[in-house]
Write an enzyme that holds these catalytic residues in place. Structure first.
Site, PDB file in Angstrom:
ATOM      1  N   TYR A   1       3.903   5.986  11.598  1.00  0.00           N
ATOM      2  CA  TYR A   1       3.507   4.976  11.989  1.00  0.00           C
ATOM      3  C   TYR A   1       4.535   3.275  11.022  1.00  0.00           C
ATOM      4  CZ  TYR A   1      -0.392   3.801   8.491  1.00  0.00           C
ATOM      5  OH  TYR A   1      -1.573   3.855   7.282  1.00  0.00           O
TER       6      TYR A   1
ATOM      7  N   ARG B   1       0.654  -1.026  -0.297  1.00  0.00           N
ATOM      8  CA  ARG B   1      -0.572   0.417  -0.336  1.00  0.00           C
ATOM      9  C   ARG B   1       0.495   0.994   0.266  1.00  0.00           C
ATOM     10  NH1 ARG B   1      -2.889   1.153   5.224  1.00  0.00           N
ATOM     11  NH2 ARG B   1      -0.848   3.444   4.946  1.00  0.00           N
TER      12      ARG B   1
ATOM     13  N   HIS C   1      -3.383   5.197   3.885  1.00  0.00           N
ATOM     14  CA  HIS C   1      -5.027   3.933   4.231  1.00  0.00           C
ATOM     15  C   HIS C   1      -5.619   4.586   3.227  1.00  0.00           C
ATOM     16  CE1 HIS C   1      -7.615   1.655   5.329  1.00  0.00           C
ATOM     17  NE2 HIS C   1      -9.024   2.242   5.877  1.00  0.00           N
TER      18      HIS C   1
END
Ligand SMILES: Cc1ncc(C[n+]2csc(CCOP(=O)(O)OP(=O)(O)O)c2C)c(N)n1
Ligand SMILES: [Mg+2]
Length: 389
Positions: A295, A282, A286
């Protein structure tokens, strides 16, 4: 939508699918190296020019559309967007292996499957605006498109609910003698939900004609893929349910196509389900509400964004084959971008659904209470919507 005229050639690489049950769930099926050179020339020669160019265009369409839609979100013109950048090969390679009468039950990132099967950009973008042309009448979160005429089912937002839906459709088709296949998609995070396990068990026991595809993009919002299983791979989760499981390189569009075609042909012949793990990344956040730099190490993302880019890989393959001329990629992208801009301009001009649609589709005849509430609502001052006309 173009389908390969060539049938799957028999060769060394294809024996991957005929190999040991666990080996194909632990390994990584590939047809192209990162630089676009074929690993197995004999298998790759089975792909015709028209199909690979169609795959390339489908991948570019996702890239161009996502970039425009993210820009709209940042400008405050749409409320939310979820990109699929870096996952285009998994999406388009699998879409191309479906047949028009098959059923697609998508998860978060498969709008490109719908577009490849014929969903119009206008319908897709109408859903993101939630306007009067949105088939779901503005009731869904953006990026939850549907297209009845192309058997593209609207997505349920709850992670992994799509898998029992797909398996249920497949079981129903088997009972009714329908020879089509149901495709159910999920993310890596989806494979840790109970629904995944229930669905895999039913699929295996009932020999349901389905292909269950996990786009392992290695993140579930901020949860890393490493904690989705204590096993070696996600694909191995299928083996315990007696479901044939195959792991393939999700950034190699030819490998994706070949793997999904193998599984779809098997299901069509009555050979039952396949669980496919497509390894990808990815590259984007998100969604428009997320900031992955908080993160994860974005230096790793950059490797996937550039060196492992699926568009770059198939572009190199096409160029080396003499199937893509200099400047053609730019010309195709410009045409696709004009299509997206035109569709946005049309859809931004469409009004919001009438307030009365809020009580549609529940009862054939709305109850007196609903009618009374609608009358009250219509009399109340409406909160100003950014898209109200
Ligand atoms: C049952 C449920 N739990 C949590 C959420 C919130 N949520 C939305 S997407 C997501 C992560 C999904 O990750 P993955 O399955 O890997 O798909 P990806 O986003 O990577 O495509 C979560 C936790 C949800 N929608 N449904
Ligand atoms: Mg994921």
């Amino acid at each position: 939508m173009v389908h390969a005229t060539a049938t799957a050639p028999r060769s060394g690489a294809l024996s991957y699918f005929e190999g040991d049950e666990e080996a194909k769930a632990r390994g990584l099926f590939q047809l192209l190296r990162e630089d676009g050179t074929p690993i197995d020339e004999q298998v790759v020669s089975g792909f015709d020019r028209a199909l690979v160019r169609e795959l390339f265009e489908g991948m570019l369409r996702i890239r161009v559309t996502d970039a425009r839609m993210m820009a709209l979100q940042r400008q405050g013109r749409v409320g939310f967007y979820g990109e699929a950048i870096g996952q285009e090969a998994a999406i388009v390679g699998s879409a191309a292996a479906t047949e028009p009468a098959d059923w697609i039950v998508p998860a978060l990132r498969e709008a490109g499957v719908g577009l490849y099967r014929g969903m119009t950009l206008d319908s897709y973008i109408a859903q993101i605006y939630g306007n009067a042309e949105d088939p779901t009448k503005g009731r869904q979160l953006p990026c939850h498109p549907c297209d009845r005429s192309h058997h593209y089912v609207v997505m349920s937002s709850c992670v992994s609910t799509q898998i029992p839906h797909a398996v249920g459709i497949a079981m129903a088709m088997k009972l009714s003698g329908d020879r089509n296949v149901a495709f159910g998609y999920m993310g890596d995070g989806g494979t840790s939900e109970g629904d995944f396990h229930v669905a895999l068990n039913f699929a295996g026991v009932m020999k349901a004609p389905c292909v269950l595809i996990c786009q392992n993009n290695q993140w579930a919002i901020s949860t890393p893929g490493a904690v989705q299983t204590a096993g070696e791979t996600i694909a191995l989760k299928g083996v315990g349910y007696g479901v044939e499981a195959v792991r393939a390189d999700g950034n190699d569009v030819l490998a994706v196509y070949q793997t999904v075609k193998y599984a779809a042909d098997k299901a069509r012949r009555g050979g039952g389900p396949t669980f496919i793990e497509l390894l990808t990344y990815r590259v984007s956040a998100h969604s428009s509400s997320d900031d992955p730099s908080r993160y994860r190490d974005e230096a790793i993302t950059d490797v996937w964004r550039h060196q492992k880019d699926p568009v770059r890989r198939v572009e190199a393959f096409l160029t080396k084959r003499g199937w893509l001329a200099a400047g053609e990629k730019e010309a195709i992208s410009a045409r696709l971008e004009a299509d997206v801009r035109d569709a946005i301009a049309r859809q931004e001009a469409v009004a919001m659904p009438a307030l009365s649609t809020i009580i549609d589709d529940v009862f054939e005849e709305p109850t007196w209470l609903l009618r009374e509430q609608l009358t009250e609502l219509e009399a109340a001052p409406r909160a100003k919507s950014p898209h109200a006309h």
